[in-house]
Design a protein around this motif. Structure first.
Motif, short mmCIF file in Angstrom:
data_model
loop_
_atom_site.label_atom_id
_atom_site.label_comp_id
_atom_site.label_asym_id
_atom_site.label_seq_id
_atom_site.Cartn_x
_atom_site.Cartn_y
_atom_site.Cartn_z
N GLY A 108 0.91 -0.96 0.47
CA GLY A 108 0.29 -0.10 0.15
C GLY A 108 1.21 1.20 0.24
O GLY A 108 2.03 1.45 -1.23
N PRO A 109 0.08 2.30 0.81
CA PRO A 109 1.22 3.17 0.50
C PRO A 109 2.76 3.47 1.27
O PRO A 109 3.66 4.62 0.73
N ALA A 110 2.94 2.55 2.16
CA ALA A 110 4.62 2.35 2.29
C ALA A 110 5.30 1.77 1.41
O ALA A 110 6.55 2.09 1.31
N GLY A 111 4.87 1.85 0.43
CA GLY A 111 5.88 1.11 -1.27
C GLY A 111 5.20 1.65 -1.84
O GLY A 111 5.87 2.07 -3.23
N ARG A 112 4.12 1.92 -2.62
CA ARG A 112 3.61 1.95 -3.83
C ARG A 112 3.74 3.78 -4.01
O ARG A 112 3.63 4.42 -3.24
N ASP A 116 -1.14 6.57 -5.91
CA ASP A 116 -2.02 5.01 -5.84
C ASP A 116 -3.65 5.32 -4.60
O ASP A 116 -3.86 4.71 -4.15
N TRP A 117 -1.90 6.04 -3.77
CA TRP A 117 -2.80 6.97 -2.40
C TRP A 117 -2.93 8.32 -1.92
O TRP A 117 -3.68 8.63 -0.84
N LEU A 118 -1.85 8.89 -2.53
CA LEU A 118 -1.91 9.94 -1.50
C LEU A 118 -3.60 10.82 -1.99
O LEU A 118 -4.11 10.15 -2.97
N GLY A 119 -4.18 11.31 -0.43
CA GLY A 119 -5.18 11.67 -0.69
C GLY A 119 -6.83 10.83 0.06
O GLY A 119 -7.24 11.31 -0.21
N ARG A 134 9.37 3.26 1.67
CA ARG A 134 10.35 3.36 0.60
C ARG A 134 10.50 4.91 0.76
O ARG A 134 9.43 5.94 1.04
N ILE A 135 11.72 5.23 0.08
CA ILE A 135 12.49 6.97 0.68
C ILE A 135 13.25 7.05 -0.97
O ILE A 135 12.31 8.12 -0.94
N ARG A 194 2.98 8.99 4.05
CA ARG A 194 3.21 7.47 3.57
C ARG A 194 2.65 6.80 4.78
O ARG A 194 1.51 5.76 5.42
N VAL A 195 3.36 7.32 5.80
CA VAL A 195 2.92 6.37 7.86
C VAL A 195 1.34 6.56 8.28
O VAL A 195 0.31 5.96 7.89
#
Length: 927
Positions: A108-112, A116-119, A134-135, A194-195
């Motif tokens: 999910g947001p941790a790596g995508r 795909d997830w912002l908002g 992810r960095i 992301r978190v």
């Protein structure tokens, strides 16, 4: 001699030759070893030069080619080529495997990608977490993976965070002239976004501290600042943030260890519940060392933070942290090296997230968190879906309120055995008690939890928990309900005595089963009845209101129960408006030290630790819940639902009553504002004819419903005196004594002789006489003017073996003038009355009389006659007047309405307070 010397010389020469030979061999071996070592070192140096230059490019380096041409170095290139082929075989799919690893560990947001997830608002509960975040990405040449040279292979780079690692970020390499703050902010913002976008709102809380900025720290997150999800700390007060984090660590460590877990994360996995939010503290430094005290505190926090669910992100804070730490060092604005990939690989940091989108995402998370928290929660939200499913063997645990939508629990057990609740009038203390009791009783059955409830203030806070005229239901968990006992401190003392007796009983059982606490006892004795006991004493300071025996005994008992009750499942809940003035505990902190669970209502003082002022600022309908003896780091603010509104708690009580009432007895109700009715007392209704009857005088102030009386046997002094001018109570005592005696004789076995010398009592005496007659007993009402003659006749009849008699005198002292008259050479009526008092009991006659003063009783008895009154009940008489009738002991008694001091020299070591029985008929006559 010549030959011997020659032989000796020959032996010496031989030995020296052998030594030279051995030395030669050793030197040769050492020379060979040195040559071999030098050769091996040369090979290693060559290997390093080839690896640094690259195997394919090393052939073009003249220095490497010259060294490789040495015959001794001939195997280096072939060996490195073999190693490379083996490495290519293992690493050939390395980048793909890294991409798969990050994808699996950073869902999910941790790596995508952000698109795909912002908002979107996250949905993870916080029980489980992604392992990596992810960095950016890193690129290697295809030749390093056994593929085509010049083809770039890219893989994701991610770092561990929550519960796994701290992160140390260095913004610029040594010697750089600029500090790329925007790049660092982008990196931190990327991680935090992301978190926050992964978990459901409220599952993560972020703390921001910047040594150089008061505001504008990650401004895109400021929409979260109106919730608990984000806190920006004062740049001059790093100590406050570190103290807060240290407090969280201590509190979380305490209850995770108590539950048998080594960390918050392991507790979450074991229980499937997120009992605490994750916390991320971002500290922006300026590259300069912190002050020694700050550095010491920071290292202390870092060493225990991960186990408590706290991760630190340090930016330009030069220090070596304890625990797992991953480092990210920026090379320039877009590149960095990371400890996850090593210093030989350059990480291309992800581009900054669009500021407007981050701002809108933060606003949506904030709105979702506020919506989740909702408005004030109701009492129904405290209750479980199904009643009575929890077990109290280890502890009692129940929510009592909510903080930002999350339930706040109280835990009562071995670690937090007793509770201290404080709050001024109107602060919601009673409502809190109902919330706590409702939540506990909904979760634990009456076999798991027994309640003893006592309210010293004037009111009926707990009265509804016992059956009443309007509502027949009652709280099945309640064993005792005491209300309006502000003047009956003896009842609080009786409760403490009961708890002390129960503590001894449980301790003896634990010893028999060779265990040390309640949980083990219940395991070893599953058939035994061992519920956890919670004794609630509201306004408990009344117990210590006087400098007397009650205070001394209550203090001793309370300290003992507080100290030893925890292991046997006996818990105290002590509530008060103000605990500052309890002189009984000055210099005796044993009770308060054991009250590790502190509840402070708004504006409460002296409940939490002295320096903890959280309650002063607490809003209305809230409470500060603290399981750490009131120390500030243990504070949990909670909104307390309205549990005391009409019909709210009774609704739960009705459900509990319908579920459990058939298998449990209703609680004993002690209401200090209402005197017990004789005809409703079990002690009266259960009376049957006996050889040694007891005259019931009143009800004992005790946990059990016990009536106090005087056994009228043939022993000397078995007469009863009522002392004082309180007509209503005196008549009630004589009435209950007479009626109770009547129920212990068969018809015709006793005769009652009644005399009324107080005009106002005549209706009650006539009514009593009529009742005695209707029950079939002989009764005679003697006018006051005829009393001397009747007393003389009764004295003359002593020893005749006639029927047993009870002489009941209403206002006996009023007859003294008539009794003292006598004809010359004859005894007076007073002489005859004294004879009845002295000799009557052994001859089946007993006097039950009312004297309106101790001096008048002394006049009646004469010199040395006090032994003829074996029992007495004093009303409005001061204690110092009663010593002659109490075997000379000092009597502490201050008269109070509706109470009597009772002493029976055959059974009592010291007098005790009783409540005279009242009858409805007597009440009507008094009106």
């Amino acid at each position: 001699m010549g030959r011997k010397a020659s032989e000796q010389r020959a032996r010496v020469v031989t030995a020296l030759d052998q030594l030279r030979h051995q030395l030669g061999l050793a030197l040769g071996s050492a020379a060979n070893a040195r040559i071999a070592a030098e050769t091996e070192l040369a090979k290693l140096e060559l290997e390093q030069r080839i690896v640094r230059a690259g195997i394919d490019r090393s052939a073009g380096d003249p220095a490497i080619a010259e060294q490789a041409g040495d015959p001794a170095m001939s195997g280096v290139l072939s060996w490195l080529d073999t190693v490379r082929r083996q490495f290519y075989t293992e690493w050939g799919d390395g980048p793909n495997r890294l991409r798969e690893l990050v994808a699996a560990s950073a869902p999910g947001p941790a790596g995508r990608p952000p698109g795909d997830w912002l908002g979107r608002v996250g949905s993870y509960s916080g029980v489980t977490t992604p392992e990596l975040w992810r960095i950016g990405s890193a690129t290697v040449d295809g030749s390093s993976a056994g593929q085509t040279a010049g083809v770039e292979l890219t893989f994701d780079v991610a770092v561990p965070l929550l519960g796994e690692s701290h992160i140390s970020i260095t913004s610029a390499p040594p010697g750089a002239t600029t500090q790329p703050r925007a790049s660092v902010d982008a990196l931190v913002e990327n991680l935090l976004t992301r978190v926050l976008s992964t978990f459901e709102p409220g599952a993560v809380r972020v703390h921001l501290w910047d040594v150089g900025q008061l505001t504008a720290v990650l401004p895109n997150f400021y929409a979260l600042g109106r919730t608990s999800a984000l806190t920006v700390h004062d740049p001059t007060r790093l100590v406050d943030l570190l103290d807060e984090l240290a407090g969280h660590i201590r509190r979380i460590h305490a209850y995770t260890m108590q539950a048998g877990h080594t960390s918050l994360q392991s507790m979450r996995k074991a229980t499937g519940k997120r009992v605490e939010p994750w916390r991320i503290a971002v500290l922006y430094g300026n590259g300069e060392p912190l002050q020694p005290e700050q550095l010491r505190d920071l290292k202390r926090v870092a060493s225990g933070a991960l186990a408590a669910g706290i991760s630190l992100v340090l930016v330009d804070v030069p220090t070596a942290l304890g625990g797992s730490v991953e480092s990210i060092s920026l090379i320039d604005e877009r590149r960095a090296v990371c400890s996850m990939t090593g210093t030989d690989l350059v990480v291309q940091l992800d581009p900054p997230l669009p500021g407007g989108q981050v701002n809108r995402a933060a606003a949506r998370i904030a709105e979702a968190l506020i919506a989740k928290q909702g408005g004030p929660r109701s009492f129904a939200d405290l209750l479980p879906a199904e009643l009575g499913q929890e077990h109290s063997g280890r502890e009692l645990r129940a929510p009592v309120g909510f903080y930002e939508g999350e339930a706040v629990e109280v835990v009562i057990g071995d670690a937090s055995p007793h509770v201290l609740i404080g709050g001024p009038s109107g602060s919601g203390k009673t409502n809190f008690l109902y919330s706590m009791l409702g939540s506990l009783t909904a979760r634990y059955s009456p076999d798991e939890l027994a309640l003893y409830l006592l309210d010293f203030k004037e009111g009926v806070s707990f009265a509804g928990l016992a059956p009443g005229r309007k509502d027949a239901s009652w709280l099945p968990h309640a064993r005792l309900v005491g209300v309006n006992v502000n003047t009956d401190r003896e009842f609080g003392l009786a409760l403490l005595r009961f708890l002390a007796d129960e503590l001894r009983r449980r301790s003896a059982a634990a010893k028999d089963h060779e265990v040390t606490n309640l949980a083990e006892l219940r395991e070893q004795d599953p058939e035994g009845h061992w519920p956890r006991i919670v004794a609630v004493i509201d306004e408990f300071q009344y117990l210590f209101a006087g400098r007397d025996t009650v205070t001394a005994l209550a203090t001793s008992l309370l300290e003992d129960i507080a100290r030893r009750g925890r292991s046997q499942g006996i818990h105290l809940v002590l509530a008060s408006q103000d605990v500052a003035g309890i002189e009984a505990f000055w210099g005796k902190p044993a009770v308060f030290e054991q009250c590790t669970l502190r509840i402070a209502m708004p504006k409460a003082r002296r409940v939490l630790a002295e320096a903890n002022q959280a309650a002063v600022a607490a809003p209305r309908w809230h409470a500060v819940i603290n399981h750490d003896s009131g120390v500030a780091h243990g504070n949990q603010l909670a909104h307390i639902p309205d549990a005391s509104a009409k019909g709210v708690f009774p609704g739960l009580q009705q459900r509990l009553w319908e579920r459990y009432a058939s298998g449990h007895q209703q609680p004993r109700l002690f209401d200090g504002a209402h005197a017990p009715l004789l005809e409703e007392a079990t002690a009266f209704t259960s009376l049957v004819p006996v050889a040694r009857p007891r005259a019931l005088l009143g009800q004992s102030i005790d946990v059990a419903e016990v009536a106090q009386g005087v056994e009228l046997s043939g022993a000397p002094g078995r007469n009863v005196a009522v002392l004082g001018t309180a007509t209503k109570e005196a008549v009630s005592i004589l009435d209950s004594a007479t009626r109770s005696l009547a129920n212990q004789f068969r018809q015709g076995d006793v005769e009652f002789v009644l005399t009324c010398l107080v005009e106002s009592c005549e209706p009650a005496v006539n009514e009593l006489a009529d009742w005695l007659a209707t029950t079939g007993h002989k009764v005679e009402v003697v006018p006051g003017s005829d009393l001397p003659a009747r007393v003389s006749a009764l004295a003359g009849d002593l020893g005749s073996g006639a029927i047993r008699r009870m002489l009941v005198l209403y206002g006996a002292d009023a007859a003294l003038p008539a009794l003292e008259q006598k004809a010359p050479g004859q005894q007076s009526g007073l002489d005859h009355l004294r004879a009845l008092l002295k000799q009557g009991p052994s001859n089946g006659l007993h006097v039950i009389g009312w004297w309106r003063g101790t001096a008048r009783l002394k006049d009646t008895l004469g010199f040395g006659g006090t032994d003829d009154i074996g029992a007495w009940a004093a009303l409005d008489v001061q204690g110092n007047e009663l010593s002659p009738f109490s075997a000379g002991q000092v009597v502490h008694w201050s008269p109070r309405s509706g109470r009597a001091l009772f002493f029976d020299r055959s059974t009592h070591a010291s007098p005790e307070v009783i409540i005279p029985f009242h009858r409805p008929e007597a009440e009507e006559h008094d009106d």
